[in-house]
Design a protein around this motif. Structure first.
Motif, PDB file in Angstrom:
ATOM      1  N   ARG A   4       1.120  -0.984   0.083  1.00 12.33           N
ATOM      2  CA  ARG A   4      -0.177  -0.173  -0.234  1.00 12.33           C
ATOM      3  C   ARG A   4       0.736   1.582   0.187  1.00 12.33           C
ATOM      4  NH1 ARG A   4      -5.260   0.336   3.843  1.00 12.33           N
ATOM      5  NH2 ARG A   4      -5.964   1.954   2.597  1.00 12.33           N
ATOM      6  N   ILE A   5       0.619   2.049  -1.194  1.00 11.86           N
ATOM      7  CA  ILE A   5       1.254   3.373  -1.109  1.00 11.86           C
ATOM      8  C   ILE A   5       0.507   4.213  -0.844  1.00 11.86           C
ATOM      9  CG2 ILE A   5       2.435   5.172  -2.599  1.00 11.86           C
ATOM     10  CD1 ILE A   5       3.959   3.254  -4.066  1.00 11.86           C
ATOM     11  N   SER A   6       1.032   4.870  -0.145  1.00 10.12           N
ATOM     12  CA  SER A   6       0.353   6.196   0.242  1.00 10.12           C
ATOM     13  C   SER A   6       1.103   8.005   1.003  1.00 10.12           C
ATOM     14  CB  SER A   6      -0.500   6.187   1.825  1.00 10.12           C
ATOM     15  OG  SER A   6       1.140   6.074   3.169  1.00 10.12           O
ATOM     16  N   GLY A   7       0.486   8.748   0.576  1.00 12.70           N
ATOM     17  CA  GLY A   7       1.072  10.124   0.279  1.00 12.70           C
ATOM     18  C   GLY A   7       0.537  10.754   1.591  1.00 12.70           C
ATOM     19  N   LEU A   8       0.462  12.229   1.754  1.00 13.70           N
ATOM     20  CA  LEU A   8       0.669  12.499   3.270  1.00 13.70           C
ATOM     21  C   LEU A   8      -0.943  12.793   3.501  1.00 13.70           C
ATOM     22  CD1 LEU A   8       3.108  14.747   3.283  1.00 13.70           C
ATOM     23  CD2 LEU A   8       3.246  12.247   4.844  1.00 13.70           C
ATOM     24  N   PRO A   9      -1.863  13.295   4.383  1.00  9.11           N
ATOM     25  CA  PRO A   9      -3.205  13.369   4.654  1.00  9.11           C
ATOM     26  C   PRO A   9      -3.261  14.696   4.512  1.00  9.11           C
ATOM     27  CG  PRO A   9      -2.206  13.243   6.237  1.00  9.11           C
ATOM     28  CD  PRO A   9      -1.281  12.489   5.856  1.00  9.11           C
ATOM     29  N   ALA A  10      -3.977  15.351   3.919  1.00 11.44           N
ATOM     30  CA  ALA A  10      -4.232  16.580   3.303  1.00 11.44           C
ATOM     31  C   ALA A  10      -4.830  17.430   5.020  1.00 11.44           C
ATOM     32  CB  ALA A  10      -5.461  17.103   2.061  1.00 11.44           C
ATOM     33  N   GLU A  11      -5.142  17.221   6.218  1.00 15.06           N
ATOM     34  CA  GLU A  11      -5.822  17.617   6.479  1.00 15.06           C
ATOM     35  C   GLU A  11      -5.202  18.752   7.628  1.00 15.06           C
ATOM     36  OE1 GLU A  11      -6.682  14.922   6.356  1.00 15.06           O
ATOM     37  OE2 GLU A  11      -8.331  14.949   5.428  1.00 15.06           O
ATOM     38  N   PRO A  12      -3.755  18.006   7.313  1.00 14.71           N
ATOM     39  CA  PRO A  12      -2.748  19.090   8.784  1.00 14.71           C
ATOM     40  C   PRO A  12      -2.558  19.780   8.045  1.00 14.71           C
ATOM     41  CG  PRO A  12      -2.597  16.948   8.699  1.00 14.71           C
ATOM     42  CD  PRO A  12      -3.247  16.941   7.618  1.00 14.71           C
ATOM     43  N   PHE A  13      -2.308  20.415   6.510  1.00 20.19           N
ATOM     44  CA  PHE A  13      -2.318  21.442   5.860  1.00 20.19           C
ATOM     45  C   PHE A  13      -3.025  22.619   5.063  1.00 20.19           C
ATOM     46  CE2 PHE A  13       0.727  17.295   5.005  1.00 20.19           C
ATOM     47  CZ  PHE A  13       1.836  17.797   5.950  1.00 20.19           C
ATOM     48  N   ALA A  14      -4.160  21.879   5.705  1.00 18.06           N
ATOM     49  CA  ALA A  14      -5.001  23.063   5.134  1.00 18.06           C
ATOM     50  C   ALA A  14      -4.954  24.060   5.388  1.00 18.06           C
ATOM     51  CB  ALA A  14      -6.846  22.150   5.048  1.00 18.06           C
ATOM     52  N   GLU A  15      -4.621  24.482   6.594  1.00 21.04           N
ATOM     53  CA  GLU A  15      -4.769  25.891   7.300  1.00 21.04           C
ATOM     54  C   GLU A  15      -3.247  26.803   6.009  1.00 21.04           C
ATOM     55  OE1 GLU A  15      -1.347  25.744  11.359  1.00 21.04           O
ATOM     56  OE2 GLU A  15      -3.922  25.910  11.045  1.00 21.04           O
ATOM     57  N   LEU A  16      -2.579  26.270   5.941  1.00 20.80           N
ATOM     58  CA  LEU A  16      -1.384  27.092   5.334  1.00 20.80           C
ATOM     59  C   LEU A  16      -2.296  28.398   4.206  1.00 20.80           C
ATOM     60  CD1 LEU A  16       1.381  23.852   5.746  1.00 20.80           C
ATOM     61  CD2 LEU A  16       1.065  26.224   6.915  1.00 20.80           C
ATOM     62  N   PHE A  17      -2.425  27.048   3.380  1.00 19.75           N
ATOM     63  CA  PHE A  17      -3.227  28.158   1.892  1.00 19.75           C
ATOM     64  C   PHE A  17      -3.645  29.562   2.046  1.00 19.75           C
ATOM     65  CE2 PHE A  17      -2.226  23.557   0.884  1.00 19.75           C
ATOM     66  CZ  PHE A  17      -1.682  23.262  -0.036  1.00 19.75           C
ATOM     67  N   ALA A  18      -4.051  29.112   3.387  1.00 18.30           N
ATOM     68  CA  ALA A  18      -4.718  30.434   3.507  1.00 18.30           C
ATOM     69  C   ALA A  18      -3.558  32.176   4.204  1.00 18.30           C
ATOM     70  CB  ALA A  18      -5.859  30.613   4.387  1.00 18.30           C
ATOM     71  N   LEU A  19      -2.673  31.411   4.720  1.00 15.75           N
ATOM     72  CA  LEU A  19      -2.128  31.822   5.843  1.00 15.75           C
ATOM     73  C   LEU A  19      -0.934  33.706   4.853  1.00 15.75           C
ATOM     74  CD1 LEU A  19       0.510  29.738   7.772  1.00 15.75           C
ATOM     75  CD2 LEU A  19      -1.356  31.115   8.491  1.00 15.75           C
ATOM     76  N   SER A  20      -0.864  34.469   5.283  1.00 17.12           N
ATOM     77  CA  SER A  20       0.275  35.347   3.926  1.00 17.12           C
ATOM     78  C   SER A  20       1.389  34.779   4.419  1.00 17.12           C
ATOM     79  CB  SER A  20       0.323  36.832   4.912  1.00 17.12           C
ATOM     80  OG  SER A  20       0.684  36.561   5.765  1.00 17.12           O
ATOM     81  N   ASP A  21       2.889  35.354   3.297  1.00 23.84           N
ATOM     82  CA  ASP A  21       3.537  35.196   2.963  1.00 23.84           C
ATOM     83  C   ASP A  21       4.864  35.708   4.464  1.00 23.84           C
ATOM     84  OD1 ASP A  21       2.818  34.487  -0.008  1.00 23.84           O
ATOM     85  OD2 ASP A  21       3.769  35.780  -0.964  1.00 23.84           O
ATOM     86  N   GLU A  22       4.548  36.426   4.747  1.00 23.10           N
ATOM     87  CA  GLU A  22       4.875  36.344   5.899  1.00 23.10           C
ATOM     88  C   GLU A  22       4.982  35.284   6.761  1.00 23.10           C
ATOM     89  OE1 GLU A  22       2.805  38.731   4.065  1.00 23.10           O
ATOM     90  OE2 GLU A  22       4.278  39.728   3.696  1.00 23.10           O
ATOM     91  N   ALA A  23       3.105  35.074   7.133  1.00 22.20           N
ATOM     92  CA  ALA A  23       3.164  33.798   8.071  1.00 22.20           C
ATOM     93  C   ALA A  23       3.539  32.601   7.850  1.00 22.20           C
ATOM     94  CB  ALA A  23       1.534  34.511   8.423  1.00 22.20           C
ATOM     95  N   LEU A  24       4.054  32.372   6.523  1.00 25.43           N
ATOM     96  CA  LEU A  24       4.600  31.053   6.263  1.00 25.43           C
ATOM     97  C   LEU A  24       5.910  30.754   6.305  1.00 25.43           C
ATOM     98  CD1 LEU A  24       3.400  30.588   1.873  1.00 25.43           C
ATOM     99  CD2 LEU A  24       2.595  29.069   4.566  1.00 25.43           C
ATOM    100  N   ALA A  25       6.732  32.134   6.400  1.00 21.17           N
ATOM    101  CA  ALA A  25       7.322  32.436   6.280  1.00 21.17           C
ATOM    102  C   ALA A  25       7.872  32.376   7.527  1.00 21.17           C
ATOM    103  CB  ALA A  25       8.353  33.689   5.777  1.00 21.17           C
ATOM    104  N   GLU A  26       7.207  32.541   8.854  1.00 15.58           N
ATOM    105  CA  GLU A  26       7.719  32.334  10.293  1.00 15.58           C
ATOM    106  C   GLU A  26       7.260  30.696  10.452  1.00 15.58           C
ATOM    107  OE1 GLU A  26       4.596  34.759  12.138  1.00 15.58           O
ATOM    108  OE2 GLU A  26       5.137  36.639  11.947  1.00 15.58           O
TER     109      GLU A  26
END
Length: 154
Positions: A4-26
């Motif tokens: 069984r091959i699995s990628g990563l679950p999407a949920e833990p990363f969902a909030e990242l897409f709404a962050l500003s570039d500055e918040a991502l850099a942090e």
């Protein structure tokens, strides 16, 4: 042997897409736009972004084992993707690359490793899982060295 091959679950990363570039850099992450095909592999869907698609590049702890092999590395993720999780199916993203496959025991200790073209992945999976002490495998892109996916016995 079934696998069984699995990628990563999407949920833990969902909030990242709404962050500003500055918040991502942090969080030691950056937003990037793919400029070529097959150069930006999403670790959730195990598909490659097309030119012009946005992704987030971040550091991810793919080997959280309490062992000397604990490890983090950079990965790409794409918004709106579903986790790849299939039995006896190798995604095209892996088929087109040179791969490093590493077999770990239940304590997170490396037991064996090898390199293979993605077109020859199944025999390598079978060989590594022939060792009953190998609990799981990690696939890495051999050239950039980034974590790609996990393989378990099915």
């Amino acid at each position: 042997m079934r696998f069984r091959i699995s990628g990563l679950p999407a949920e833990p990363f969902a909030e990242l897409f709404a962050l500003s570039d500055e918040a991502l850099a942090e969080r030691r992450a950056v937003r990037v736009i793919a400029d070529t095909a097959h150069g930006y592999p999403c670790r959730i869907s195990l598909t490659d972004a097309q030119a012009g698609q946005a992704l987030i590049l971040l550091n991810y702890e793919h080997q959280p084992a309490n062992s000397p092999f604990r490890s983090t590395h950079a990965i790409y993720i794409r918004q709106g993707e579903e986790q790849f999780d299939r039995v006896d199916e190798v995604p095209e993203q892996l088929r087109r690359r040179l791969l490093s496959v590493r077999g770990f025991d239940a304590q997170g200790m490396l037991r064996d490793a090898d390199v293979a073209q993605g077109t020859a992945l199944e025999p390598l999976i079978e060989r590594l899982f022939a060792d009953e002490k190998v609990a799981y495998l990690h696939i890495h892109m051999a050239r950039p060295g980034c974590y790609a996916a996990r393989v378990d016995r099915a």
